[in-house]
Scaffold this active site. Structure first.
Site, PDB file in Angstrom:
ATOM      1  N   ALA A  27      32.252  37.547  32.266  1.00  0.00           N
ATOM      2  CA  ALA A  27      33.068  37.844  31.076  1.00  0.00           C
ATOM      3  C   ALA A  27      32.293  37.679  29.776  1.00  0.00           C
ATOM      4  O   ALA A  27      31.589  36.687  29.580  1.00  0.00           O
ATOM      5  CB  ALA A  27      34.326  36.994  31.017  1.00  0.00           C
TER       6      ALA A  27
ATOM      7  N   ASN B 131      31.644  44.119  33.568  1.00  0.00           N
ATOM      8  CA  ASN B 131      32.585  45.216  33.790  1.00  0.00           C
ATOM      9  C   ASN B 131      32.719  46.072  32.536  1.00  0.00           C
ATOM     10  O   ASN B 131      32.197  47.180  32.457  1.00  0.00           O
ATOM     11  CB  ASN B 131      33.952  44.669  34.227  1.00  0.00           C
ATOM     12  CG  ASN B 131      34.924  45.770  34.643  1.00  0.00           C
ATOM     13  OD1 ASN B 131      34.723  46.946  34.364  1.00  0.00           O
ATOM     14  ND2 ASN B 131      35.978  45.419  35.302  1.00  0.00           N
TER      15      ASN B 131
ATOM     16  N   LYS C  15      37.628  35.908  43.847  1.00  0.00           N
ATOM     17  CA  LYS C  15      37.386  35.409  42.492  1.00  0.00           C
ATOM     18  C   LYS C  15      38.698  34.855  41.978  1.00  0.00           C
ATOM     19  O   LYS C  15      39.669  35.587  41.841  1.00  0.00           O
ATOM     20  CB  LYS C  15      36.906  36.541  41.578  1.00  0.00           C
ATOM     21  CG  LYS C  15      36.971  36.163  40.092  1.00  0.00           C
ATOM     22  CD  LYS C  15      36.481  37.265  39.186  1.00  0.00           C
ATOM     23  CE  LYS C  15      36.941  37.022  37.758  1.00  0.00           C
ATOM     24  NZ  LYS C  15      36.425  38.026  36.818  1.00  0.00           N
TER      25      LYS C  15
END
Lengths: 66, 255
Positions: B184, B206, B97
């Site tokens: 994100a 996350n 990534k």
């Protein structure tokens, strides 16, 4: 002799190998990556890989990240 | 036919990617990943704290997961390339990534450096998933550069603010013939579901999981939302209308 270890100048014994260096720092070898002067050194070479004066040594690990 | 997401040489059945940072413990991270059924997890590379060596998170990541090291900490394409090469040489596989960030307030990615890094790493045989600020022209450049998927942000990293870039992501999904993975900003399962309903190929979560009161349950909730959103997308959403349209017959009234 002096080497740059993770960005910090350190005094290490002359002719120290990667394996000896990790042992002296009490680092479990299974979990780290060692880069000397921008090249990854394969684990099987650690017992014989001798660090030289002024080498830049990076000991890296995988951490949690996004 | 199974609904698989093909990226590089992998056929994935889970469309929830999980970032492994910020969990209160390695055990919780491992349980959350395993309970969610995620098959791709991101990790980062950092210098060992030589005064205080710690146990590796790697021991807690369920076997069989694809490891996707990120290049966090990189401020230029060159630094990102260096990190990716170290990760691969260290046995982390060939997925990466790309994350090139110089803006410390919003952690927004540098699209220009990201394209440069993608070009170099794709040529070297990496499966490259660039994290980017959603821009159609940049996404086209990333595709030309050999990206395996495109990962636009929904909102700044760790902000849990949801799909603030919704319209731009919608355009990427429509125009770019690569998997679009929203990375994100997703803070709630409903937002992950919305991204999937829009046709995103996957989402990467996350902070919303790691910092929930019960991360393991939240990982399951995200997994279900992603699955529901994907199913809804495949089923084809019904049209919207400005005015009411009766759902019951308009004939044979009793009064």
């Amino acid at each position: 002799m002096k080497v740059l270890l993770n960005g910090r100048e350190e005094d290490v014994p002359t002719s120290v190998t990667i394996e000896q260096l990790l042992n002296s720092k009490k680092i479990t070898p299974g979990a780290v990556i060692v880069v000397v002067n921008s090249e990854v050194v394969k684990r099987e070479l650690w017992p014989d890989f001798v660090i030289k004066e002024q080498d830049q040594v990076e000991v890296i690990r995988i951490v949690g990240g996004g | 036919m199974a609904d698989e997401l093909i990226i590089g040489d992998k056929a994935l059945t889970s469309r929830l990617f999980i970032g492994t940072g910020k969990f209160a413990s390695h055990e919780l991270m491992g349980q959350a990943v395993s309970q969610s059924g995620a098959q791709v997890v991101t990790v980062a590379l950092r210098r060992v704290d030589l005064d205080r060596p710690q146990e590796s998170e790697l021991n807690y990541i369920p076997a069989g997961c694809v490891l996707m090291p990120n290049t966090s900490g990189a401020r230029t394409a060159e630094e990102a390339v260096k990190i990716a090469r170290i990760a691969r040489a260290a046995g982390c596989g060939n997925w990466v990534k790309i994350e090139v960030v110089t803006d410390q307030r919003y952690l927004l990615p540098d699209n220009y450096e990201t394209v440069k890094a993608t070009e170099i790493l794709a040529r070297e045989g990496f499966v490259v998933l660039p994290y980017m600020n959603p821009d159609l022209m940049v996404a086209k450049r990333l595709k030309e550069a050999g990206a395996a998927a495109i990962m636009p942000l929904g909102a700044p990293i760790g902000s849990n603010r949801g799909l603030k870039t919704r319209e731009m992501i919608r355009i990427l999904i429509e125009e770019i013939d690569l998997p679009i993975i929203v990375d994100a900003g997703i803070g709630k399962p409903s937002e992950a579901m919305e991204a999937m309903e829009m046709g995103a190929a996957a989402v990467l979560v996350n902070t919303a999981i790691a910092t929930a009161r019960d991360p393991v349950a939240m990982a399951r909730a995200f997994s279900m939302a992603v699955e529901a959103g994907r199913m809804a997308y495949l089923a084809g959403l019904a049209p919207t209308r400005e005015f009411a349209e009766a759902s019951s017959p308009l004939t044979g009234f009793l009064v």
